[in-house]
Design an enzyme around this catalytic site. Structure first.
Site, PDB file in Angstrom:
ATOM      1  N   LYS A 209       0.839  -1.204   0.000  1.00  0.00           N
ATOM      2  CA  LYS A 209       0.000   0.000   0.000  1.00  0.00           C
ATOM      3  C   LYS A 209       0.872   1.251   0.000  1.00  0.00           C
ATOM      4  CE  LYS A 209      -1.739   2.695   3.075  1.00  0.00           C
ATOM      5  NZ  LYS A 209      -1.714   4.017   2.447  1.00  0.00           N
ATOM      6  N   GLU A 283      10.075   0.681  10.416  1.00  0.00           N
ATOM      7  CA  GLU A 283      11.107   1.705  10.211  1.00  0.00           C
ATOM      8  C   GLU A 283      10.403   3.031  10.446  1.00  0.00           C
ATOM      9  OE1 GLU A 283      12.853   4.503   9.120  1.00  0.00           O
ATOM     10  OE2 GLU A 283      13.005   3.889   7.022  1.00  0.00           O
ATOM     11  N   CYS A 317      13.388  10.286   7.378  1.00  0.00           N
ATOM     12  CA  CYS A 317      13.293   9.797   8.756  1.00  0.00           C
ATOM     13  C   CYS A 317      14.650   9.860   9.451  1.00  0.00           C
ATOM     14  CB  CYS A 317      12.749   8.381   8.763  1.00  0.00           C
ATOM     15  SG  CYS A 317      13.523   7.332   7.537  1.00  0.00           S
ATOM     16  N   GLU A 414      10.174  15.087  16.140  1.00  0.00           N
ATOM     17  CA  GLU A 414      10.508  14.999  14.719  1.00  0.00           C
ATOM     18  C   GLU A 414       9.654  15.997  13.944  1.00  0.00           C
ATOM     19  OE1 GLU A 414       9.460  11.343  12.670  1.00  0.00           O
ATOM     20  OE2 GLU A 414      11.279  11.503  11.470  1.00  0.00           O
TER      21      GLU A 414
END
Lengths: 504, 347, 353
Positions: A209, A283, A317, A414
């Site tokens: 997906k 991840e 990331c 983040e």
């Protein structure tokens, strides 16, 4: 053109020592627009789901638009798969697993995967353009990084398909079955490659997906897979939003879930599949420290800082979003960083000279703005590159904060945008302590001319990838993945195969 | 005046202090101790340690430097940008002939080419300078009288620099006496490689004095220095000793100019500017043969030092084959057709 | 095909008139006037095709000169010598050779030239990224796939049955793919990070040995070459190979695959000639780092091992496996084949501030 060298005699007297003179990066010789032409790229107005080797309309009957974040124009309508559609895809994958893929010789699986790799190379230009249109990243990056790496991941894993016994010498290995894979919007095609290639090489079939805002290159990849004549159902692509992903993750016939995305969603998935014996790899987010020592190659470190945080608009990331600078070189670094940022060109992702593209979505832009506002409120000093902002689209100029502390929100959360938080340290151990003082642990960078110090820092840093005198380097042979809340499991290298195999 | 400024800059910096370099020098210490005795003729100058009082430490990471230089080669230059860049490249060119077989005839032809590079389009050019051996300075000066084209002469026992200092200085003075506007000197790479930096420094500053009003370009011959670290050191040394320009190569050694070497030298110039406000010029020489390469170098300048350096006063190309390729590209831009080599004069 | 089989055992030369005749009938000029042997003034012997006056418009074939492959170029032996092998065309064989073809008979100096070429190619080949080497090898597989009919044909001319030949070509291509995929993996499998007792980061990495000599088995002509050469170059070595004597022409056809792939000139060099003449020159050449020799004659094997001792060569000599074994993935390919021609380098680095 009359000129003499003696003109310089008229220059102002050198300033007093300590005063740093600014350079002028103006328009003396400006670059004209150099757009990559999307002329020969064809994007269908509407995309169905790629299930069982066929393009099908979703049972949901729903479609959603995917837009170009640099223009806010709709590029195509994409199917919104519901749980039934996901079930169809998983069935197709199961059938393909049982009938073909798990029974095929590794060497033959390899040849199919090599075909995909070759087709990606052949269609690289088209894929790069679509990637930049759908996701907003500069064509320079999609062309030179995303596409070559995507092809390389298929090449690399193709080679493993018949060599798995070597990878786990003397141990019994088995494929897992159907892998449900959910990928993010920051490197749409590359993440698809990271997920699909090892899964196929290890003998699994796939339901993938892609992210809601960037489905197009995954759908073009489906076309490539179709043209490569893979057995039907070996790879299935279902588009949709969070619900589609959830349906895939919890589907009872999915043996393996692989997710790349935010830590909060990763936690939800982990909780949702608890007790099901599904294999899981995650991840997730990061807040990487990029540590610059006074003895670093400073000019190269500045390039590395820029690459670490402004690459892909900071939608990375493992971005080096916390710059830890040895205090004695703080001012130098900041000065050089400002001058370097003055040369960054923000604008059309399809312009070959664009360094910073569009923010991927309106929602992400809002998130970045919120955190930047928080930084300002906390009294940190903000600097943003003087980039003109296009009228349409989602944009945020490269920005950094000085005067931040470890407790600042912008030093802890983040941001996933082109925003750098600069902190200082005095000793290597202090740098280690600050770098590790986070719930994340995906990556870190160390800049020093001293090799022993790189290894010292690398030994002490709690992160899955350590870059020494470089940053944001990726290679299919190199395992990538996080410590702590940055997730578990590795992608790439021999270790990455373990995520798609039962190894006894 | 210029010469004295070189010295005064040096003095300005002399109190900035050490940066941890192993070279610690002051007036009372012979900083050449342990170095070969052949430097006995070198005049002593003070404050050598100051030349390292520059902004950045000298560490250079080769991989990252080369990556950055290569990435700047990917800028896409089209239309007006390309045209303006090519014109600038012509105006920045030191058209060079440095051969044993040079004659007045050859030099005269080169002068004409420098004055009017492209007769079809008088708005192109002239070149910045022509660069010749001392014996041809008089010829070139005479031929270029009344034009803006400068005459640069190589000197200091070019290309090897392996002669006694007094010979090198005499070489320089004669070239200046002949009328050279600019002197392209070579450093003693042997001294550089054995760590006798003081000798290199002193020779440069002595040559600077010998230049008088002529401008000094210091050729590092980067292809013989072996590492970026030493190139960085040599660049800092040359600037501190009074160079108006630093220059990569003689053109007699491979590799000559490369984008990463040029980028590194531009970064040293930048650090010097940050520290002193003084603008040093840069000249890549040798190995720049195509218009595309030339534009790559201009991008390096633009994105490292900014607008102020995009002028022949501060950036030059040392080349011979480059000019015709640039001219061909200019004509291609003007006419829309790819050009034939024989349509351009081969002087 | 019976003719073919028979001719395989027949002595080389011009005695095989009946074989030539039957095939020649289909090679353009139909007719059976037989083979004419003509001696030119210089003493060379020309083999003339039969000629049917009723069909003078038939196309006259262009014969190919078979040459060795050195430094990316096709060359004759510096010695000027040659030997002859059967070129007997078959009915299916559209690109027919004459009944006999000349193949260079490589000399000691050809070995020298080839080693020099291989040595020159070494620096850039071993410095390429493993990924790049893998891509280049994969390209070779693609080229071989597209030249499959030509390779098969050559093997048939060399005496294999069409089925054997087709199978051998398939396995050969798959083997190239196998090694292409190994180029960026053997390193991770053979390298190690060693936990030494102290503040040092210690790791061992494989490195190519250098230029490796191969004396290829006589049979299978293609698969034997592929199986011995590919692991050597996958590891980053360059290679000089002496093709088997029985069907050297196939090695030349394969060289044409090498030449049109992306493999840089000099990485693989293929000589034709006699092993009993040349093998010791491989062994004696001090620039050759290792040898992989497949030879029946025990005296020759001993000579190669013994001569190799002068430069402490890594010599393996082996009795050729039977043809079927070469098709066996367990016996004829694998990590060990790569590892054989790699050195191990161990690096110590301090950890500290």
């Amino acid at each position: 053109m009359a000129h003499t060298m003696t003109k310089r005699e008229g220059e102002a007297a050198p300033p007093s020592r300590g005063a740093i003179v600014a350079l002028d990066f103006g328009k003396a010789w400006d670059y004209a627009a150099a757009p990559e032409s999307p002329d020969h790229v064809s994007i269908d107005p509407k995309y169905g789901l790629f299930i069982g080797g066929r393009w099908v309309t979703p049972r949901s009957g729903r479609f959603f638009p995917t837009i170009n974040p640099s223009t806010e124009e709709v590029l195509a309508e994409v199917a919104d798969a519901n749980a039934q559609d996901v079930d169809d895809a998983v069935r197709a994958a199961r059938e393909a697993y049982d009938k073909y893929w798990s029974r095929m010789r590794g060497a033959d699986r390899a040849k199919y995967i090599f075909r995909i790799a070759r087709a990606i190379q052949e269609k690289a230009r088209e894929l790069a353009i679509v990637e930049s249109m759908d996701g907003g990243k500069p064509i320079k990056e999609s062309r030179d990084i995303d596409l070559p790496l995507a092809a390389a991941h298929f090449f690399y894993h193709a080679g493993w398909a018949d060599k798995l016994d070597y990878a786990f010498h003397g141990r019994r290995i088995r494929s897992l079955g159907v892998a449900g894979q959910i990928i993010p919007w920051n490197f749409p095609l590359l993440m698809a490659a990271w997920k699909i290639a090892p899964a196929l090489a290890c003998g699994n079939t796939v339901v993938l997906k892609p992210a809601e805002t960037t489905p197009l290159t995954a759908l073009l990849l489906a076309k490539i897979i179709e043209e490569a004549e893979l057995p039907p159902g070996v790879v299935n692509i279902v588009t949709g939003g969070g619900e589609t992903g959830a349906a895939l993750a919890i589907h009872p016939d999915v043996n393996k879930v692989a997710f790349t995305g935010s830590t909060s969603v990763g936690k939800r998935i982990q909780r949702a599949i608890a007790g099901t014996h599904k294999r899981l790899s995650l991840e997730l987010g990061g807040k990487a420290a990029n540590i610059v020592f006074a003895d670093a190659p400073i000019d190269q470190a500045v390039d590395g800082i820029v690459n670490g945080i402004y690459f892909n608009q900071g939608h990375v990331c493992c971005a080096g979003s916390r710059l830890l600078v040895e205090e004695s070189v703080h001012d130098v670094i900041v000065k050089k960083l400002r001058d370097r940022m003055a040369t960054l060109r923000m604008g059309s992702p399809l312009d070959k000279n664009t360094d910073v593209g569009a923010i991927n979505s309106k929602a992400q832009l809002a998130r970045i703005r919120e955190l930047v506002a928080a930084g300002e409120e906390e009294g940190c000093e903000r600097y943003s590159a003087p980039c003109p902002v296009p009228e349409k689209g989602y944009w945020f100029p490269p920005t950094f904060f000085t005067g931040a502390s470890m407790s600042s929100r912008i030093a802890r959360e983040e941001i996933f945008g082109p925003v750098l938080t600069i902190l200082t340290f005095r000793t290597p151990d202090e740098a280690v302590e600050k770098a590790n003082n986070t719930s994340y642990g995906l990556s870190a960078g160390v800049w020093t001319d001293k090799g022993a110090k790189i290894f010292y820092m690398a030994t002490k840093l709690k992160a899955g990838v350590i870059w020494g005198n470089t940053f944001n380097k990726f290679d299919p042979t190199s395992p990538f993945g996080g410590y702590k809340e940055s997730g578990f499991g590795r992608e790439g290298g021999r270790q990455g195969l373990a995520a798609y195999l039962g190894v006894e | 005046m210029i010469a004295s400024r070189g010295v005064s800059t040096l003095e300005d910096q002399s109190d900035i202090g050490e940066t941890g370099e192993s070279l610690k020098c002051d007036d009372s210490v012979s900083y050449s101790e342990g170095a070969p005795a052949f430097n006995a003729d070198a005049p002593r100058r003070g404050g050598v340690g100051s030349m390292y009082a520059l902004f950045a430490p000298p560490a250079v990471d080769a991989v990252a430097l080369e990556e950055r230089a290569a990435s700047l080669g990917k800028r896409s230059l089209k239309g007006e940008t390309k045209l303006a860049g090519l014109r600038l490249a012509v105006a920045m060119m030191d058209l060079t002939t440095l051969e044993g077989k040079d004659t007045p005839g050859k030099v005269n032809q080169l002068c004409e080419k420098a004055r009017i590079p492209l007769y079809q389009d008088p708005s192109v050019g002239p070149c910045a300078a022509i660069c010749v051996y001392p014996n041809h300075v008089v010829t070139a000066k005479a031929r270029l009288a009344g034009s803006s084209v400068k005459v640069a002469s190589v000197a200091t026992a070019f290309p090897s620099g392996q002669s006694p200092l007094d010979i090198k200085l005499a070489d320089t003075r004669r070239a200046v006496d002949f009328g050279a506007d600019e002197i392209d000197m070579v450093i003693d790479r042997g001294a550089m490689l054995v760590g006798d930096f003081a000798r290199v420094f002193d020779e440069i500053s002595a040559t600077k004095e010998a230049c008088g009003h002529a401008h000094l370009k210091v050729i590092l011959e980067t292809g013989e220095l072996g590492s970026y670290d030493l190139i960085r050191k040599a660049s800092e040394l040359a600037i501190a000793a009074g160079a108006d320009f630093i220059k990569t190569s003689t053109g007699k050694i491979q590799p000559a100019a490369t984008p990463p070497v040029t980028l590194l030298m531009l970064e040293v110039i930048r650090d010097h500017y940050y520290a002193s406000g003084r603008r040093i010029g840069m000249k890549p020489a040798g190995g720049v043969r195509t218009a595309k390469q030339a534009l790559h170098y201009l991008v390096l300048v633009k994105e490292t030092l900014g607008d102020a350096w995009l002028t022949p006063d501060l950036f030059r190309f040392g080349a011979s084959a480059l000019l015709n390729d640039v001219l061909m590209q200019l004509e291609k831009q003007r006419t829309g057709n790819y050009q034939a080599a024989d349509d351009f004069s081969k002087d | 095909m019976e003719n073919k089989e028979a001719s395989r055992k027949a002595p080389r030369g011009f005695e095989r008139d009946e074989t030539s005749e039957s095939a020649l009938g289909t090679s353009g000029a139909s007719g059976a006037s037989g083979v004419e042997v003509e001696h030119t003034s210089s003493g060379d012997i020309l083999l003339m095709k039969p000629y049917d006056s009723a069909n003078v418009d038939a196309r006259v074939r262009v014969n190919k000169a078979y040459k060795m492959f050195i430094g990316g170029a096709f060359v004759r032996s510096e010695s000027g010598r040659y030997f002859q092998v059967e070129g007997a065309p078959s009915e299916e064989d559209l690109g027919a050779d004459p009944a006999t073809v000349n193949v260079p008979r490589g000399s000691r100096k050809d070995v020298r030239d080839a080693v020099l070429a291989a040595r020159s190619a070494l620096v850039s080949w071993e410095r390429r990224t493993a990924y790049n080497r893998g891509q280049i090898l994969y390209r070779l597989a693609e080229v071989m796939e597209s030249r499959r009919p030509e390779l098969t044909q050559s093997l048939v001319r060399g005496g294999e049955t069409p089925a054997e030949a087709a199978s051998q070509v398939n396995v050969s291509i798959d083997r190239v793919v196998f090694y292409a995929g190994f180029a960026d993996k053997f390193f991770a499998l053979l390298a190690s990070s060693n936990p030494v007792a102290g503040p040092h980061f210690n790791f061992s990495v494989p490195e190519p040995m250098g230029t490796i000599g191969v004396i290829a088995p006589d049979r299978p002509a293609l698969l034997g070459l592929v199986s011995t050469i590919l692991p050597i170059i996958t590891g980053g070595n360059t290679c000089v190979a002496l093709a088997g004597e029985r069907d050297p022409r196939t090695s030349i056809v394969w060289s044409e695959c090498l030449a049109t792939s992306d493999i840089p000139g000099g990485v693989v060099n293929i000589l034709t000639g006699h092993a009993n003449e040349l093998a010791v020159h491989f062994a004696k050449h001090r620039e050759v780092a290792g040898i992989d020799a497949w030879m029946v004659d025990p005296n020759l094997r001993r000579a190669v091992e013994s001569e190799g001792a002068d430069s402490v060569k890594r010599v393996t000599t082996r009795v050729p496996m039977d043809a079927e074994a070469w098709s066996n993935e367990r016996k004829a390919q694998g990590l060990g084949w790569i590892e054989r021609f790699l050195e191990t380098k161990t690096i110590w680095h301090p950890v500290g501030v």
